[in-house]
Design a protein around this motif. Sequence first.
Motif, short mmCIF file in Angstrom:
data_model
loop_
_atom_site.label_atom_id
_atom_site.label_comp_id
_atom_site.label_asym_id
_atom_site.label_seq_id
_atom_site.Cartn_x
_atom_site.Cartn_y
_atom_site.Cartn_z
N LYS A 269 -17.09 1.37 -26.56
CA LYS A 269 -16.87 -0.03 -26.19
C LYS A 269 -16.33 -0.82 -27.38
CE LYS A 269 -18.42 -2.07 -22.85
NZ LYS A 269 -17.91 -2.51 -21.53
N ARG A 270 -15.41 -1.71 -27.10
CA ARG A 270 -14.76 -2.46 -28.17
C ARG A 270 -15.76 -3.23 -29.01
NH1 ARG A 270 -9.56 -3.11 -28.98
NH2 ARG A 270 -9.11 -2.17 -26.95
N GLU A 271 -16.77 -3.80 -28.36
CA GLU A 271 -17.75 -4.59 -29.11
C GLU A 271 -18.68 -3.73 -29.96
OE1 GLU A 271 -19.09 -4.72 -24.69
OE2 GLU A 271 -17.21 -4.63 -25.85
N ARG A 272 -18.66 -2.41 -29.75
CA ARG A 272 -19.46 -1.50 -30.58
C ARG A 272 -18.65 -0.95 -31.77
NH1 ARG A 272 -24.80 -2.07 -28.97
NH2 ARG A 272 -24.92 -2.10 -26.69
#
Length: 219
Positions: free
Chosen positions: A95-98
């Motif tokens: 995930k991009r936010e990870r």
Amino acid sequence: MVSADDVIEQTASALAAGDAVGWMQGRMEFGPRALGARSVLGDPRSPTMQKTLNLRVKYRESFRPFAPAVLREDVADWFELDADSPYMLMVADVKRERRRAMTGAEAALFGIDKLNVARSEIPAVTHVDYSARVQTVHLETNPRFHALLARFKAKTGCPVLINTSFNVRSEPIVCTPEDAFRCFMGNEIELLVVGNCMLRKQQQNPALKIDYKDEFEPD
């Protein structure tokens, strides 16, 4: 021998502390992947665990990738995937936010130095392009492995573990408890869990140690 709940508690604690764990439970997997019955497990949050497992457990090149096992109910929070992948055959991006953006200095690195840059919250299972080959772990089909992931999540906030096959380079996956113990004594795994039996490396007879390190040529 300890209780089933103690197996989960002590194994999750060992993983959270940075130990490599040989995990042998029940019947063997059938197929191309270790899925939590004959597995070596590690903490994916560690920026050094990929290198450690390759060099000290598998005895192979440090850059070889590892795959994540993740609770099915949490997969969409960590990967660009919201589907079953029980056989570790589907690839999805973290995930991009990870993810973690590289600094200018890190982006200027080359080769193995650049490869070793942490790219996400789970760097040990994140490839250079932010992808991962995901295994979803389901309560209905693998309750003990699911329980271990759930306990690890409760301790760390992370529902993901490194999951790689329980063997060293050029040897087949372990089949019997005897295979598992021999492999355990031939590399630097700290904890062996076979059913409800738990063995710590430092408590074993050093005369039983096997030297696998230089026995085979690199793949």
